[in-house]
Design a protein around this motif. Structure first.
Motif, PDB file in Angstrom:
ATOM      1  N   MET A  29      -5.477   2.701  -6.155  1.00 66.14           N
ATOM      2  CA  MET A  29      -5.686   1.629  -5.196  1.00 66.14           C
ATOM      3  C   MET A  29      -6.968   1.869  -4.393  1.00 66.14           C
ATOM      4  N   ASN A  30      -7.165   3.102  -3.945  1.00 64.47           N
ATOM      5  CA  ASN A  30      -8.367   3.425  -3.176  1.00 64.47           C
ATOM      6  C   ASN A  30      -9.628   3.268  -4.015  1.00 64.47           C
ATOM      7  N   LEU A  31      -9.587   3.704  -5.265  1.00 64.18           N
ATOM      8  CA  LEU A  31     -10.744   3.571  -6.152  1.00 64.18           C
ATOM      9  C   LEU A  31     -11.051   2.101  -6.407  1.00 64.18           C
ATOM     10  N   ARG A  32     -10.008   1.314  -6.654  1.00 69.21           N
ATOM     11  CA  ARG A  32     -10.206  -0.115  -6.898  1.00 69.21           C
ATOM     12  C   ARG A  32     -10.834  -0.783  -5.679  1.00 69.21           C
TER      13      ARG A  32
ATOM     14  N   ILE B 171      -0.767   9.009  -7.568  1.00 70.72           N
ATOM     15  CA  ILE B 171      -1.687   8.395  -8.530  1.00 70.72           C
ATOM     16  C   ILE B 171      -1.914   6.926  -8.200  1.00 70.72           C
ATOM     17  N   ALA B 172      -0.855   6.206  -7.820  1.00 69.92           N
ATOM     18  CA  ALA B 172      -0.994   4.803  -7.438  1.00 69.92           C
ATOM     19  C   ALA B 172      -1.922   4.671  -6.235  1.00 69.92           C
TER      20      ALA B 172
ATOM     21  N   GLU C 212       0.832  -1.200   0.000  1.00 66.45           N
ATOM     22  CA  GLU C 212       0.000   0.000   0.000  1.00 66.45           C
ATOM     23  C   GLU C 212       0.867   1.251   0.000  1.00 66.45           C
ATOM     24  N   PRO C 213       0.764   2.066  -1.057  1.00 67.42           N
ATOM     25  CA  PRO C 213       1.501   3.322  -1.064  1.00 67.42           C
ATOM     26  C   PRO C 213       0.906   4.262  -0.017  1.00 67.42           C
TER      27      PRO C 213
ATOM     28  N   ASN D 281     -15.981  -3.278  -3.540  1.00 66.85           N
ATOM     29  CA  ASN D 281     -16.960  -3.446  -2.467  1.00 66.85           C
ATOM     30  C   ASN D 281     -18.376  -3.062  -2.882  1.00 66.85           C
ATOM     31  N   ILE D 282     -18.599  -2.894  -4.163  1.00 70.95           N
ATOM     32  CA  ILE D 282     -19.933  -2.556  -4.656  1.00 70.95           C
ATOM     33  C   ILE D 282     -20.715  -3.842  -4.914  1.00 70.95           C
TER      34      ILE D 282
END
Length: 79
Positions: free
Chosen positions: A47-50, A42-43, A3-4, A55-56
């Motif tokens: 990662m957060n968006l993914r 950006i990474a 995790e960045p 979880n949808i």
């Protein structure tokens, strides 16, 4: 996947380098630092968006629940 970590200090440094680049320009070392910080940022956003998208849950009309993370898990391994 590691995790960045993008701290507020790193965000402040990104902004500081941006302002300096517009005002007076950056040294080669500062340009490299800026590029590295931007890539890390950006990474982290990706990662957060993914994680959010994974979880949808979609609920169909018949009441069945389908998790998008599970449905598209094979795509996540390649990205």
């Amino acid at each position: 996947m590691a995790e960045p970590v993008v701290t507020q200090e790193k965000i402040d440094r990104i902004n500081e380098l941006y302002r300096k680049s517009k005002a007076e320009g950056l040294t080669e070392e500062e340009k490299k630092e800026q590029e590295l910080l931007r890539k890390e940022y950006i990474a982290n956003v990706r990662m957060n968006l993914r994680a959010q998208l994974n979880n949808i849950d979609l609920v169909s009309e018949d009441g069945t629940v389908e998790n998008l993370g599970e449905k598209y898990a094979s795509n996540n391994k390649n990205s």
